[in-house]
Design an enzyme around this catalytic site. Sequence first.
Site, mmCIF file in Angstrom:
data_model
loop_
_atom_site.group_PDB
_atom_site.id
_atom_site.type_symbol
_atom_site.label_atom_id
_atom_site.label_comp_id
_atom_site.label_asym_id
_atom_site.label_seq_id
_atom_site.Cartn_x
_atom_site.Cartn_y
_atom_site.Cartn_z
ATOM 1 N N GLU A 71 0.821 -1.219 0.000
ATOM 2 C CA GLU A 71 0.000 0.000 0.000
ATOM 3 C C GLU A 71 0.851 1.264 0.000
ATOM 4 O O GLU A 71 0.437 2.302 -0.523
ATOM 5 C CB GLU A 71 -0.965 0.015 1.185
ATOM 6 C CG GLU A 71 -2.096 -1.006 1.096
ATOM 7 C CD GLU A 71 -1.712 -2.383 1.599
ATOM 8 O OE1 GLU A 71 -0.518 -2.591 1.940
ATOM 9 O OE2 GLU A 71 -2.588 -3.260 1.664
ATOM 10 N N PHE A 133 -11.620 -7.614 13.825
ATOM 11 C CA PHE A 133 -10.501 -8.025 12.970
ATOM 12 C C PHE A 133 -10.168 -6.912 11.971
ATOM 13 O O PHE A 133 -11.044 -6.397 11.286
ATOM 14 C CB PHE A 133 -10.868 -9.314 12.226
ATOM 15 C CG PHE A 133 -9.791 -9.766 11.275
ATOM 16 C CD1 PHE A 133 -8.540 -10.151 11.752
ATOM 17 C CD2 PHE A 133 -10.010 -9.778 9.904
ATOM 18 C CE1 PHE A 133 -7.537 -10.536 10.868
ATOM 19 C CE2 PHE A 133 -9.010 -10.169 9.027
ATOM 20 C CZ PHE A 133 -7.765 -10.551 9.511
ATOM 21 N N GLN A 134 -8.925 -6.530 11.937
ATOM 22 C CA GLN A 134 -8.413 -5.487 11.039
ATOM 23 C C GLN A 134 -9.089 -4.128 11.253
ATOM 24 O O GLN A 134 -9.311 -3.379 10.306
ATOM 25 C CB GLN A 134 -8.500 -5.912 9.572
ATOM 26 C CG GLN A 134 -7.598 -7.105 9.278
ATOM 27 C CD GLN A 134 -7.370 -7.357 7.810
ATOM 28 O OE1 GLN A 134 -8.265 -7.180 6.998
ATOM 29 N NE2 GLN A 134 -6.180 -7.798 7.463
ATOM 30 N N LYS A 183 -17.832 -1.227 5.794
ATOM 31 C CA LYS A 183 -18.224 -2.266 4.841
ATOM 32 C C LYS A 183 -19.737 -2.267 4.638
ATOM 33 O O LYS A 183 -20.220 -2.451 3.519
ATOM 34 C CB LYS A 183 -17.732 -3.634 5.344
ATOM 35 C CG LYS A 183 -17.820 -4.715 4.285
ATOM 36 C CD LYS A 183 -17.023 -5.947 4.646
ATOM 37 C CE LYS A 183 -17.118 -7.001 3.566
ATOM 38 N NZ LYS A 183 -16.336 -8.205 3.879
ATOM 39 N N MET A 499 23.916 9.121 2.801
ATOM 40 C CA MET A 499 23.776 10.428 3.433
ATOM 41 C C MET A 499 24.062 10.338 4.936
ATOM 42 O O MET A 499 24.691 11.228 5.513
ATOM 43 C CB MET A 499 22.368 10.992 3.188
ATOM 44 C CG MET A 499 22.178 12.394 3.716
ATOM 45 S SD MET A 499 23.398 13.552 3.027
ATOM 46 C CE MET A 499 22.481 14.275 1.677
HETATM 47 C C1 TPP Z 1 12.057 5.761 5.742
HETATM 48 C C2 TPP Z 1 13.335 6.428 6.116
HETATM 49 N N1 TPP Z 1 14.184 5.815 7.002
HETATM 50 C C3 TPP Z 1 15.358 6.403 7.321
HETATM 51 C C4 TPP Z 1 15.705 7.610 6.791
HETATM 52 C C5 TPP Z 1 17.024 8.286 7.181
HETATM 53 N N2 TPP Z 1 17.908 8.382 6.002
HETATM 54 C C6 TPP Z 1 18.015 9.518 5.273
HETATM 55 S S1 TPP Z 1 19.006 9.367 3.952
HETATM 56 C C7 TPP Z 1 19.373 7.774 4.360
HETATM 57 C C8 TPP Z 1 20.319 6.970 3.522
HETATM 58 C C9 TPP Z 1 19.761 6.630 2.204
HETATM 59 O O1 TPP Z 1 20.596 5.674 1.617
HETATM 60 P P1 TPP Z 1 20.538 5.361 0.089
HETATM 61 O O2 TPP Z 1 19.164 5.107 -0.356
HETATM 62 O O3 TPP Z 1 21.507 4.278 -0.211
HETATM 63 O O4 TPP Z 1 20.965 6.738 -0.565
HETATM 64 P P2 TPP Z 1 22.373 7.507 -0.558
HETATM 65 O O5 TPP Z 1 22.318 8.501 0.547
HETATM 66 O O6 TPP Z 1 23.438 6.485 -0.356
HETATM 67 O O7 TPP Z 1 22.444 8.167 -1.881
HETATM 68 C C10 TPP Z 1 18.698 7.383 5.526
HETATM 69 C C11 TPP Z 1 18.809 6.063 6.178
HETATM 70 C C12 TPP Z 1 14.781 8.199 5.910
HETATM 71 N N3 TPP Z 1 15.010 9.382 5.351
HETATM 72 N N4 TPP Z 1 13.640 7.572 5.568
#
Ligand code: TPP
Length: 607
Positions: A71, A133-134, A183, A499
């Site tokens: 979803e 449920f749900q 529903k 990042m």
């Molecule tokens: C759902 C979610 N979980 C954690 C984060 C924290 N976060 C921000 S950037 C990042 C790293 C992303 O890694 P990647 O997709 O490999 O991209 P890169 O920065 O290496 O280009 C994380 C864990 C987030 N923004 N969103």
Amino acid sequence: MTASADPAPAPAPAPAKRHEPPMLTGSGAILASLEKLGVTDVFGIPGGAIMPFYDELMASTAIRHILVRHEQGAGHAAEGYAAASGRVGVAIATSGPGATNLVTAIADAHMDSVPMIAITGQVFSTSMGTDAFQEVDIVGITMPITKHSFLVTDPADVPATLAAAYQIATTGRPGPVLVDVTKDAQQKSAPFIWPPKIDLPGYRPVTKAHGKQIVAAAELLAEAQRPVLYVGGGVIRSEAGAELLKLAEKTGAPVVTTLMARGAFPDSHPQHLGMPGMHGSVPAVLSLQESDLIVAIGARFDDRVTGRVADFAPLAKIVHIDIDPAEIGKIRQADVPIVGDAKDVIVDLIAAFTDAAKKSKPDIAEWWTRLEKLKADFPLGFTDDPDDGLLAPQAVIKRIGELSGPEAIYAAGVGQHQMWAAQFIKYERPHAWLNSGGAGTMGYAVPAAMGAKVAQPDRLVWAIDGDGCFQMTNQELATCTINDIPIKVAIINNSSLGMVRQWQTLFYDGRHSFTDLNTGHKSSTEQTRMVPDFVKLAEAYGALGIRVTKPEEIDPAIKLAIETNDRPVVIDFVVSRDAMVWPMVPQGVGNSSVQYARDHAPAWEEE
Ligand SMILES: Cc1ncc(C[n+]2csc(CCOP(=O)(O)OP(=O)(O)O)c2C)c(N)n1
């Protein structure tokens, strides 16, 4: 008998034929309402509480339903659909976990003002409150992250509720609206009465701004010596790109476009200084810092733009134009607040500026001398040959943009690759750049690209994703393959949560705590196991999988992806893990200390 002189009595008039509204089940009414609203594509997954509606949906010829694999994918696809086309996006889920799986995407749409309707099934009204449920209270859960959330328990209420949901989602500041239908309300029948007019008490978005405020803004603009047009995503949502161009050219003022506004003003235009904020260009960041007048249009002084608010643009007066009055004065006091739709306000502002400029001859030549110097001294750049022998991620992204062109659509995930995609692809038109700006939701790119491709089938659509982000929603590749939605995915595979790793390198003394994903290589000589193997994964999903490890392979791979339209394409670009996003202003620091590159500026002073 003689005929009577009296005329024969006229036959009693037949009773006027009353136009009876058709009786429809609540489910039929949802479908009929969506059709009346002009919805042609919806994304979702069925389940117990929404089955009556799915039974109706099966017979629809007007609405294409795309069966997603999660979803969250439906939600982001609806967002991508909306962001690429300006039309409302629709996502559908069952009750309980189906509905909660939509929550991230709903929050994302709320942060980024994306027009979206989420329709969820709810347990029988007689079971509500019994931990059936749900059962979850999705109306309660989503109330803070929607423009409004409706619960429908009576089939007679379906048409008016969906009409209202559409009105709320698409007018004023756009955003998500949830409609939760029990529903029994889906199963029972009622007359289908489409509301002739939608009148929502308390909901009166202002579009036309106050004339006096416009004149005041125009006078400031005519007097300013260092003006900047600070453009946010509101300009794209309001379809005000053409008007913005006129305003910029009329005033001669420089323009900065936020992460949400990339493409609102052409990157190739000489008045464009780029993106402001944490990873903005030096000219964009410093223009705001040194400005004496900021005209903010559909922008909200986000912390990623302002840095430490107390230090932000200390000399500037502020004209703040926004359709949402709640944004004005929220972060920075406005000298001239203007509530209205960006497009209408800009049109009025151009006229008022023309008058104001006759009285006060604006002279911004000196300002442009300063800005041109900043542009020349601080161009965006990167190291093309990383020490580890792997690809430069920025070079890959730049080539994708150059070979695909401005008519393509680019959806990014969240992280370093997102910032590089914002920096190194040239955006020339609104709706070409889609990303999760406010919420920063990893996993946005693939489903958003899918939604964009459904909305704009003739455009080339890229998902520029990280190896971390891709693993959050890559299951939608199955949806793309099965439903003939040939998106291209570029995984900028630095084998890490890049990042976060960058922040660990800079602010945690290089302690890389749990950011190694083992999806790529540590260097060109130290090759490690790649888990998962993205090429095999792509193939398992019926997509074309390509791996690129050498610079000379970049162009042929991108070209092959562009030419392949019988299935989705995934390119695994194995890039350097040590590449950094520059420029940077760290969190909590004033923007004047923007650091151009690691070794090019004084040390940051943190709060
Ligand atoms: C759902 C979610 N979980 C954690 C984060 C924290 N976060 C921000 S950037 C990042 C790293 C992303 O890694 P990647 O997709 O490999 O991209 P890169 O920065 O290496 O280009 C994380 C864990 C987030 N923004 N969103």
